[in-house]
Design a protein around this motif. Sequence first.
Motif, PDB file in Angstrom:
ATOM      1  N   LEU A   1      91.343 -63.978  31.796  1.00  0.00           N
ATOM      2  CA  LEU A   1      92.766 -64.308  31.879  1.00  0.00           C
ATOM      3  C   LEU A   1      93.221 -64.634  33.297  1.00  0.00           C
ATOM      4  O   LEU A   1      94.413 -64.871  33.525  1.00  0.00           O
ATOM      5  CB  LEU A   1      93.602 -63.155  31.317  1.00  0.00           C
ATOM      6  N   SER A   2      92.296 -64.590  34.241  1.00  0.00           N
ATOM      7  CA  SER A   2      92.604 -64.869  35.658  1.00  0.00           C
ATOM      8  C   SER A   2      93.698 -63.948  36.190  1.00  0.00           C
ATOM      9  O   SER A   2      94.668 -64.387  36.815  1.00  0.00           O
ATOM     10  CB  SER A   2      93.006 -66.332  35.851  1.00  0.00           C
ATOM     11  N   ILE A   3      93.540 -62.665  35.903  1.00  0.00           N
ATOM     12  CA  ILE A   3      94.426 -61.646  36.450  1.00  0.00           C
ATOM     13  C   ILE A   3      93.558 -60.543  37.041  1.00  0.00           C
ATOM     14  O   ILE A   3      92.350 -60.511  36.821  1.00  0.00           O
ATOM     15  CB  ILE A   3      95.395 -61.066  35.382  1.00  0.00           C
TER      16      ILE A   3
ATOM     17  N   THR B   1      95.912 -55.166  36.851  1.00  0.00           N
ATOM     18  CA  THR B   1      96.940 -55.675  35.947  1.00  0.00           C
ATOM     19  C   THR B   1      96.525 -55.443  34.501  1.00  0.00           C
ATOM     20  O   THR B   1      97.341 -55.043  33.661  1.00  0.00           O
ATOM     21  CB  THR B   1      97.197 -57.170  36.203  1.00  0.00           C
ATOM     22  N   VAL B   2      95.255 -55.665  34.216  1.00  0.00           N
ATOM     23  CA  VAL B   2      94.732 -55.404  32.873  1.00  0.00           C
ATOM     24  C   VAL B   2      94.942 -53.936  32.530  1.00  0.00           C
ATOM     25  O   VAL B   2      95.440 -53.589  31.453  1.00  0.00           O
ATOM     26  CB  VAL B   2      93.232 -55.778  32.775  1.00  0.00           C
ATOM     27  N   GLU B   3      94.570 -53.082  33.447  1.00  0.00           N
ATOM     28  CA  GLU B   3      94.699 -51.645  33.229  1.00  0.00           C
ATOM     29  C   GLU B   3      96.158 -51.255  32.983  1.00  0.00           C
ATOM     30  O   GLU B   3      96.456 -50.476  32.072  1.00  0.00           O
ATOM     31  CB  GLU B   3      94.147 -50.901  34.449  1.00  0.00           C
ATOM     32  N   ASN B   4      97.055 -51.817  33.771  1.00  0.00           N
ATOM     33  CA  ASN B   4      98.477 -51.516  33.595  1.00  0.00           C
ATOM     34  C   ASN B   4      98.967 -51.968  32.223  1.00  0.00           C
ATOM     35  O   ASN B   4      99.725 -51.254  31.562  1.00  0.00           O
ATOM     36  CB  ASN B   4      99.315 -52.177  34.692  1.00  0.00           C
ATOM     37  N   HIS B   5      98.541 -53.153  31.786  1.00  0.00           N
ATOM     38  CA  HIS B   5      98.937 -53.632  30.459  1.00  0.00           C
ATOM     39  C   HIS B   5      98.437 -52.679  29.375  1.00  0.00           C
ATOM     40  O   HIS B   5      99.178 -52.345  28.443  1.00  0.00           O
ATOM     41  CB  HIS B   5      98.392 -55.035  30.191  1.00  0.00           C
TER      42      HIS B   5
ATOM     43  N   TYR C   1      99.684 -52.061  13.408  1.00  0.00           N
ATOM     44  CA  TYR C   1      99.751 -53.516  13.604  1.00  0.00           C
ATOM     45  C   TYR C   1     101.195 -54.010  13.699  1.00  0.00           C
ATOM     46  O   TYR C   1     101.486 -54.930  14.460  1.00  0.00           O
ATOM     47  CB  TYR C   1      99.000 -54.249  12.490  1.00  0.00           C
ATOM     48  N   PHE C   2     102.094 -53.397  12.975  1.00  0.00           N
ATOM     49  CA  PHE C   2     103.506 -53.765  13.053  1.00  0.00           C
ATOM     50  C   PHE C   2     104.025 -53.549  14.475  1.00  0.00           C
ATOM     51  O   PHE C   2     104.641 -54.433  15.070  1.00  0.00           O
ATOM     52  CB  PHE C   2     104.317 -52.935  12.048  1.00  0.00           C
ATOM     53  N   TYR C   3     103.769 -52.366  15.035  1.00  0.00           N
ATOM     54  CA  TYR C   3     104.249 -52.074  16.382  1.00  0.00           C
ATOM     55  C   TYR C   3     103.479 -52.858  17.436  1.00  0.00           C
ATOM     56  O   TYR C   3     104.028 -53.191  18.482  1.00  0.00           O
ATOM     57  CB  TYR C   3     104.204 -50.567  16.664  1.00  0.00           C
ATOM     58  N   LEU C   4     102.249 -53.179  17.147  1.00  0.00           N
ATOM     59  CA  LEU C   4     101.456 -53.995  18.063  1.00  0.00           C
ATOM     60  C   LEU C   4     102.100 -55.369  18.223  1.00  0.00           C
ATOM     61  O   LEU C   4     102.140 -55.921  19.324  1.00  0.00           O
ATOM     62  CB  LEU C   4     100.023 -54.122  17.544  1.00  0.00           C
ATOM     63  N   GLU C   5     102.640 -55.898  17.145  1.00  0.00           N
ATOM     64  CA  GLU C   5     103.293 -57.211  17.190  1.00  0.00           C
ATOM     65  C   GLU C   5     104.577 -57.185  18.015  1.00  0.00           C
ATOM     66  O   GLU C   5     105.065 -58.227  18.428  1.00  0.00           O
ATOM     67  CB  GLU C   5     103.583 -57.716  15.773  1.00  0.00           C
ATOM     68  N   HIS C   6     105.126 -56.007  18.252  1.00  0.00           N
ATOM     69  CA  HIS C   6     106.353 -55.899  19.040  1.00  0.00           C
ATOM     70  C   HIS C   6     106.091 -55.802  20.545  1.00  0.00           C
ATOM     71  O   HIS C   6     107.028 -55.757  21.335  1.00  0.00           O
ATOM     72  CB  HIS C   6     107.182 -54.700  18.561  1.00  0.00           C
ATOM     73  N   LEU C   7     104.828 -55.744  20.935  1.00  0.00           N
ATOM     74  CA  LEU C   7     104.498 -55.765  22.360  1.00  0.00           C
ATOM     75  C   LEU C   7     104.684 -57.179  22.884  1.00  0.00           C
ATOM     76  O   LEU C   7     104.644 -58.144  22.115  1.00  0.00           O
ATOM     77  CB  LEU C   7     103.040 -55.326  22.581  1.00  0.00           C
ATOM     78  N   SER C   8     104.833 -57.303  24.199  1.00  0.00           N
ATOM     79  CA  SER C   8     104.922 -58.645  24.772  1.00  0.00           C
ATOM     80  C   SER C   8     103.615 -59.387  24.477  1.00  0.00           C
ATOM     81  O   SER C   8     102.556 -58.759  24.318  1.00  0.00           O
ATOM     82  CB  SER C   8     105.165 -58.567  26.275  1.00  0.00           C
ATOM     83  N   PRO C   9     103.649 -60.711  24.396  1.00  0.00           N
ATOM     84  CA  PRO C   9     102.445 -61.471  24.030  1.00  0.00           C
ATOM     85  C   PRO C   9     101.240 -61.192  24.928  1.00  0.00           C
ATOM     86  O   PRO C   9     100.124 -61.013  24.433  1.00  0.00           O
ATOM     87  CB  PRO C   9     102.890 -62.926  24.137  1.00  0.00           C
ATOM     88  N   VAL C  10     101.465 -61.121  26.227  1.00  0.00           N
ATOM     89  CA  VAL C  10     100.340 -60.884  27.139  1.00  0.00           C
ATOM     90  C   VAL C  10      99.793 -59.479  26.953  1.00  0.00           C
ATOM     91  O   VAL C  10      98.584 -59.274  26.851  1.00  0.00           O
ATOM     92  CB  VAL C  10     100.771 -61.107  28.617  1.00  0.00           C
ATOM     93  N   ARG C  11     100.690 -58.496  26.876  1.00  0.00           N
ATOM     94  CA  ARG C  11     100.263 -57.106  26.705  1.00  0.00           C
ATOM     95  C   ARG C  11      99.512 -56.937  25.385  1.00  0.00           C
ATOM     96  O   ARG C  11      98.489 -56.266  25.310  1.00  0.00           O
ATOM     97  CB  ARG C  11     101.467 -56.184  26.765  1.00  0.00           C
ATOM     98  N   ARG C  12     100.018 -57.554  24.333  1.00  0.00           N
ATOM     99  CA  ARG C  12      99.362 -57.491  23.023  1.00  0.00           C
ATOM    100  C   ARG C  12      97.967 -58.102  23.097  1.00  0.00           C
ATOM    101  O   ARG C  12      96.997 -57.527  22.604  1.00  0.00           O
ATOM    102  CB  ARG C  12     100.217 -58.222  21.982  1.00  0.00           C
ATOM    103  N   HIS C  13      97.852 -59.255  23.764  1.00  0.00           N
ATOM    104  CA  HIS C  13      96.559 -59.935  23.880  1.00  0.00           C
ATOM    105  C   HIS C  13      95.564 -59.080  24.671  1.00  0.00           C
ATOM    106  O   HIS C  13      94.415 -58.902  24.263  1.00  0.00           O
ATOM    107  CB  HIS C  13      96.757 -61.302  24.538  1.00  0.00           C
ATOM    108  N   VAL C  14      96.017 -58.528  25.785  1.00  0.00           N
ATOM    109  CA  VAL C  14      95.155 -57.683  26.620  1.00  0.00           C
ATOM    110  C   VAL C  14      94.732 -56.435  25.842  1.00  0.00           C
ATOM    111  O   VAL C  14      93.567 -56.045  25.854  1.00  0.00           O
ATOM    112  CB  VAL C  14      95.866 -57.295  27.938  1.00  0.00           C
ATOM    113  N   PHE C  15      95.673 -55.817  25.151  1.00  0.00           N
ATOM    114  CA  PHE C  15      95.363 -54.619  24.367  1.00  0.00           C
ATOM    115  C   PHE C  15      94.331 -54.925  23.288  1.00  0.00           C
ATOM    116  O   PHE C  15      93.379 -54.168  23.106  1.00  0.00           O
ATOM    117  CB  PHE C  15      96.647 -54.056  23.729  1.00  0.00           C
TER     118      PHE C  15
END
Length: 171
Positions: free
Chosen positions: A148-150, A154-158, A117-131
């Motif tokens: 997310l209208s993407i 893009t989801v897969e890449n995130h 969870y600590f490292y998860l918080e260091h992801l970009s906000p969008v990437r963290r949300h998608v993950f």
Amino acid sequence: MRYTAQDIRLGNKDAFRMVYQLYHQKLYYFTLRHVQSAYVAEETVQLTFIRMWERRESLSPEVSISQQLFRIAKSIMIDLLRKEYVRDRHMGVFSEGQERESPAFDLEGKEELERVYFYLEHLSPVRRHVFRMSRLEGWTYQQIAEALSISPRTVENHVLRAVSQLRKALL
């Protein structure tokens, strides 16, 4: 156009995309047939393409890209099944009502989860949300894309990048 392992070795992203499109589904069903788990199959495919790209310099120009991909997938599938077996074996011991031998087991598990969870918080906000939507809440790529209208790509890449970043951080 037909791409070869040499194209990917040289870092040609179009070649990688084409190989991904050609083999993603084939690898998924190959793995699913062997493991009978959609989660393990999807994880195997994602890790296969990540490993292929990260180690593209070691691809052999003499061997077909198909052979190399399936060889990587087989290796990853075996590793994932081995880890799953060990985890299930340990969890089975504790689910049978036996007392845990050491309170350190609880502490180690909690510490590991806290690290994730600590490292998860260091992801970009969008990437963290998608993950989180994908891995923690069980949404499909298509559902996430629509919410997310993407695009699903893009989801897969995130998700791929999040998994890669988390793996590097945890190792």
